[in-house]
Each structure stands twice: as C-alpha cells, then as structure tokens.
Design a protein around this motif. Structure first.
Motif, PDB file in Angstrom:
ATOM      1  N   VAL A   1     -13.812   2.076  53.883  1.00 37.65           N
ATOM      2  CA  VAL A   1     -12.885   0.957  53.639  1.00 37.65           C
ATOM      3  C   VAL A   1     -12.324   1.099  52.230  1.00 37.65           C
ATOM      4  CG1 VAL A   1     -12.692  -1.562  53.455  1.00 37.65           C
ATOM      5  CG2 VAL A   1     -14.197  -0.536  55.186  1.00 37.65           C
ATOM      6  N   PRO A   2     -10.999   1.063  52.069  1.00 36.11           N
ATOM      7  CA  PRO A   2     -10.426   1.224  50.730  1.00 36.11           C
ATOM      8  C   PRO A   2     -10.931   0.134  49.775  1.00 36.11           C
ATOM      9  CG  PRO A   2      -8.706   1.316  52.413  1.00 36.11           C
ATOM     10  CD  PRO A   2      -9.964   0.910  53.107  1.00 36.11           C
ATOM     11  N   VAL A   3     -11.114   0.526  48.521  1.00 36.97           N
ATOM     12  CA  VAL A   3     -11.604  -0.415  47.505  1.00 36.97           C
ATOM     13  C   VAL A   3     -10.661  -1.621  47.435  1.00 36.97           C
ATOM     14  CG1 VAL A   3     -11.993  -0.705  45.023  1.00 36.97           C
ATOM     15  CG2 VAL A   3     -12.634   1.432  46.144  1.00 36.97           C
ATOM     16  N   GLY A   4     -11.238  -2.807  47.404  1.00 34.18           N
ATOM     17  CA  GLY A   4     -10.424  -4.016  47.239  1.00 34.18           C
ATOM     18  C   GLY A   4      -9.907  -4.591  48.542  1.00 34.18           C
ATOM     19  N   VAL A   5     -10.202  -3.926  49.659  1.00 36.39           N
ATOM     20  CA  VAL A   5      -9.738  -4.405  50.970  1.00 36.39           C
ATOM     21  C   VAL A   5     -10.892  -5.114  51.667  1.00 36.39           C
ATOM     22  CG1 VAL A   5      -9.022  -3.622  53.276  1.00 36.39           C
ATOM     23  CG2 VAL A   5      -7.969  -2.634  51.228  1.00 36.39           C
TER      24      VAL A   5
ATOM     25  N   ALA B   1      -3.500  -0.011  54.819  1.00 33.42           N
ATOM     26  CA  ALA B   1      -4.327  -0.960  54.054  1.00 33.42           C
ATOM     27  C   ALA B   1      -4.490  -0.486  52.608  1.00 33.42           C
ATOM     28  CB  ALA B   1      -5.694  -1.109  54.723  1.00 33.42           C
ATOM     29  N   ALA B   2      -4.777   0.819  52.425  1.00 32.45           N
ATOM     30  CA  ALA B   2      -4.984   1.353  51.070  1.00 32.45           C
ATOM     31  C   ALA B   2      -3.707   1.247  50.248  1.00 32.45           C
ATOM     32  CB  ALA B   2      -5.450   2.809  51.146  1.00 32.45           C
ATOM     33  N   ALA B   3      -2.586   1.649  50.856  1.00 28.51           N
ATOM     34  CA  ALA B   3      -1.314   1.642  50.111  1.00 28.51           C
ATOM     35  C   ALA B   3      -0.927   0.215  49.725  1.00 28.51           C
ATOM     36  CB  ALA B   3      -0.225   2.292  50.953  1.00 28.51           C
ATOM     37  N   ALA B   4      -1.119  -0.724  50.652  1.00 22.10           N
ATOM     38  CA  ALA B   4      -0.741  -2.126  50.363  1.00 22.10           C
ATOM     39  C   ALA B   4      -1.620  -2.693  49.259  1.00 22.10           C
ATOM     40  CB  ALA B   4      -0.864  -2.966  51.641  1.00 22.10           C
ATOM     41  N   GLN B   5      -2.914  -2.361  49.299  1.00 25.10           N
ATOM     42  CA  GLN B   5      -3.818  -2.865  48.261  1.00 25.10           C
ATOM     43  C   GLN B   5      -3.410  -2.303  46.902  1.00 25.10           C
ATOM     44  OE1 GLN B   5      -6.273  -1.447  46.194  1.00 25.10           O
ATOM     45  NE2 GLN B   5      -7.001  -3.459  45.528  1.00 25.10           N
ATOM     46  N   GLN B   6      -3.075  -1.020  46.895  1.00 29.12           N
ATOM     47  CA  GLN B   6      -2.667  -0.395  45.631  1.00 29.12           C
ATOM     48  C   GLN B   6      -1.386  -1.010  45.089  1.00 29.12           C
ATOM     49  OE1 GLN B   6      -2.562   3.746  46.708  1.00 29.12           O
ATOM     50  NE2 GLN B   6      -4.780   3.875  46.833  1.00 29.12           N
ATOM     51  N   ARG B   7      -0.535  -1.521  45.982  1.00 33.44           N
ATOM     52  CA  ARG B   7       0.724  -2.140  45.544  1.00 33.44           C
ATOM     53  C   ARG B   7       0.548  -3.625  45.239  1.00 33.44           C
ATOM     54  NH1 ARG B   7       5.316   0.999  49.112  1.00 33.44           N
ATOM     55  NH2 ARG B   7       6.613  -0.729  48.406  1.00 33.44           N
ATOM     56  N   GLY B   8      -0.686  -4.089  45.223  1.00 29.34           N
ATOM     57  CA  GLY B   8      -0.964  -5.446  44.746  1.00 29.34           C
ATOM     58  C   GLY B   8      -1.109  -6.495  45.825  1.00 29.34           C
ATOM     59  N   ALA B   9      -0.982  -6.107  47.111  1.00 28.87           N
ATOM     60  CA  ALA B   9      -1.126  -7.098  48.190  1.00 28.87           C
ATOM     61  C   ALA B   9      -2.597  -7.476  48.361  1.00 28.87           C
ATOM     62  CB  ALA B   9      -0.590  -6.524  49.498  1.00 28.87           C
TER      63      ALA B   9
END
Ligand code: PMT
Length: 400
Positions: free
Chosen positions: A240-244, A219-227
């Motif tokens: 919970v990762p920021v932005g998720v 979840a964190a990696a995908a959010q960081q890649r703009g998903a």
C-alpha cells in the motif's frame, strides 16, 4: 519525475544501511544523479565502494578531505541538491539536526542545504519511543523536514516494535512525493483496485487476472499530488503506498459495502478494479467432492457498484475502466453512458503491454462530452498521472 534530478543521499550508521543500497539503485534507475554522503559509522556496515559503484559518483565521507574539498565541497553538495534523503537516520543524527549541530560532512551539508530534506529514521523501538527522541523528531517536522516514519516488525536487536527502516520502494515513493507539486490538495479520492474473489467452497473461488497495479499506481500518484486517498483493494501482492488509507476486501459485495461506507466524503471515485459480475448462488461450507462427470455451478449477478454510484452522483467525479477484448470503443462508450460516468478509461487487453498484470498500459480516454484521447504505451504510473490531470480539471469544474 526523478530524471536529471540531483539527490544527495545521506547514510548514517545502522544495520538498515544494506537496504539503502537498493534505494540507491531505484533512484539511479529512475534517472537521478545521486551523490552519497556516509557518516563514519555507516562505513562500518557497508563500504563506500558499494555506493560509489552503484551511484557512479565518488562517495563523500570526510569534511576535511582536501581532494573532495577541491573537487566539490560540502556547500556545493548542499547547493546542487534538488532533494536530500537521509536513510537510515539514527537517533544521534536526528538529535544533532534538531539541535543545530554540524560537526561532520553529513550534518554540515544538511545544515547548509535549501533543498527539501526527507528523513527516514530507523533504530531500536525503545529508542524510537523515548520522549527525548520523539521531541527531536517533532522539532524536525516543525522546521519543515519531511519524515517517513519507521515501520513495525522484528528488529535486528531482537526487539519487536516500531523502528524498522521502510522498504526501499516506500522510501523511493516518498522521495517522489516530496518533489511532486501538490495540485490535488483538498481532493478526497476513492480508488478501487485489483480483482474480487467469489468463493465457491473453502478452497476455490472465481476471480480474474487483475494484479491491482493500475489502481495502486493511481492511488500512489494521487497521494503524491496531495490528494487524500482511500484505496479499496481486492487481494494483491502489492504494498500500500505510503499515506494511503487502504481497506482490503475479497468479494464484490464486500467491495460494495466498503465503497458505500466511504463514499459520502469523497470528491472523486476511480474504479480500476476488475469486479466479478457474478458470484455462486450458494457457497459450499465443505470442500466440494469430485463425483459426477459434469457439474453445474449456479451463479447470480453481483451489484454493479459503479452503476449504483452513477445513480446517486451528488456532484462527485466518476471514472470507470473498461477492459475489452473486442469492440473496445463501442463497449466503453456504452458503459460511460449507462453508468453515468464523467470519464472512462478503455484498455484493449488483447494488445501487448496493455491490461492485466503488466507494468504498462495502452488506453483511450472517453469523456462524457464526446472527446476521445488516445494515449500511447506508457507505464501504469504515467497513465495514472495523465488520468489525474483530466480528473483535476473535472473536479475543479464541479467545485464552481
Ligand atoms: O490490475 P491490473 O493487473 O493492473 O489490470 C488493470 C485492469 C485491466 C484491471 C484495469 O485497467 C481495468 O480495466 N479495470 C476494469 C476491468 C473491467 O473490465 O471492468 P468491467 O468492464 O467489468 O466494468 C466496468 C467498470 O465498472 C469498471 O470500472 C468496474 O470497476 C466497474 N464495475 C464492474 C462490475 C461491478 N459489479 N461493479 C463495478 O463497479
């Protein structure tokens, strides 16, 4: 991601300065070369020596220091940065940047840099809500500065509200996010993570050892890649990762409802959760008493959420996980086919450094077209990145 990156960490004065010491530690541990600039008031809370010892670099405090200007002036500090992080950023600092004021080393360096700037405000909640402050913060967003919003909680000043500096790990993740190329923009990804708990009575449940680390890393990696990321998570201790967007659940049936509530708008589903296959037929309303020497618990099957998704795929990319103790490839291949998946991630949980509740994993990726890739031992975050590289290709292919 941060290995060898030059980061300027600007620290302005606030009680949260002590948390930034931990942020510095995380950044240097990840291989970043960190140069700290402290405002005058920041030095009232923590001494420059602490930041110097942890960064291994001199701490910059004074615009007119001859020594520092000879060695490294504020322009070269600004030029050498791959990223600027301002934490905590006071209302005063945010106001100055918004108005283009540059009257000390910190503000002149920010003004001079071409690097991305991540601003992490922290202040009293009334100050934070003040429309003058809010307008300044909005201007910074409009100018292209990245803002990590403060969190709510009890503040050092005694007030309860929004204004607390986020945890260092959240700031660290946000810094990585700012530096990460956005190759998954436009993709809505649903990730499941963690265990499920199937209640037996008010004090007992059936569960497993899943910590949620694998799913949260994805979840964190995908959010960081703009998903756009929706996370459906069983009980874990993780942040919970920021932005998720996260939907917490307990049982497999709750997970199923949450998944089907969300799945309509989703492009990719990655099911890293360890879902209980069975649940007690009856949940006792009172704590069960110890009576007979032996006791039997009747179980019934939970729905197989991933198999159901496989039956109504509708152009989505479906990725499953298989945690096995024997015949890894055979079991994983069977699940890939039976659940109509595009990819399955097989982990042999008998190997050291793989599977449940560790920070690393050793996985094989089985593709629907028969390809198999073996990845060596790596962190769960790296596994997530490798997996997302494959998911990106599958998602793009489905769009054509
Ligand atoms: O959380 P961690 O501590 O980081 O550990 C990570 C992990 C080991 C839990 C993870 O890497 C993993 O392997 N997850 C899958 C666990 C598993 O064995 O699943 P399974 O073989 O029971 O199911 C196969 C797939 O179907 C999984 O994607 C699962 O989410 C899904 N499934 C299973 C049962 C069910 N009722 N519904 C499902 O959707």
């Amino acid at each position: 991601m941060l290995q060898g990156k030059s980061i300027v960490l600007g620290v302005s004065g606030g009680i949260a300065v002590y948390k930034v010491v931990e942020l510095l530690r995380l950044l240097t541990k990840a291989g970043a070369d960190v140069h700290v600039i402290m405002s005058k008031s920041a030095q009232e809370f923590v001494t420059p020596l602490t930041f110097q010892a942890l960064s291994g670099n001199p701490v910059h405090t004074d615009l007119f220091s001859l020594y520092q200007e000879q060695e490294i002036d504020h322009i070269s500090l600004a030029d050498r940065a791959d990223l600027f992080v301002l934490a905590p950023a006071t209302a005063n600092l945010v106001g100055k940047i918004a108005q283009g004021l540059a009257d000390d080393l910190l503000t002149t360096s920010i003004m001079a840099t071409k690097a991305p700037v991540l601003i992490v405000p922290a202040m009293n909640s009334n100050m934070y809500e003040n429309p003058v402050y809010q307008r300044n913060q909005e201007s910074l967003t409009d100018y292209g500065y990245h803002i990590l919003e403060p969190i709510s909680g009890s503040l050092a000043c005694g007030w309860v509200g929004k204004g607390k500096l986020p945890d260092p790990v959240m700031i660290f993740d946000a810094a990585i996010s700012v530096l990460t190329p956005k190759d998954l923009v436009g993709c809505h990804l649903l990730v499941t993570a963690g265990p499920t708990q199937e209640e037996i009575d008010p004090v007992r449940y059936i569960s497993n050892y899943s910590s949620g680390k694998m799913g949260f890393a994805i979840a964190a990696a995908a959010q960081q890649r703009g998903a756009q990321v929706t996370l459906i998570a069983g009980p874990t201790n993780l942040t919970v990762p920021v932005g998720v967007r996260c939907f917490p659940i307990f049982s497999a049936e709750e997970m199923r409802s949450a998944v089907f509530d969300q799945v309509e708008s989703v492009d990719v589903v990655i099911k890293a959760a360890a879902v209980a296959d069975y649940r007690p037929v009856n949940r006792a309303s009172q704590k069960m008493k110890k009576t007979a020497d032996q006791s039997t618990l009747h179980l019934e099957k939970n729905h197989d959420i991933l198999a159901e998704l496989g039956q109504q795929k509708e152009g989505r990319v479906l990725v499953g996980f298989a945690a096995e103790t024997e015949r890894l490839m055979a079991h994983a291949a069977e699940k890939l086919q039976n659940k109509n998946l595009d990819l399955i991630v097989a982990n042999d949980i008998t190997c050291e450094g793989a599977g449940f509740d560790v920070d690393t994993n050793i996985v094989r990726l089985l593709h629907a077209d028969g390809r198999v890739e073996e990845l060596e031992l790596m962190s769960k975050f790296e596994v997530a990145q490798q997996l997302l590289d494959r998911v990106k290709v599958l998602w793009k292919a489905k769009q054509q």
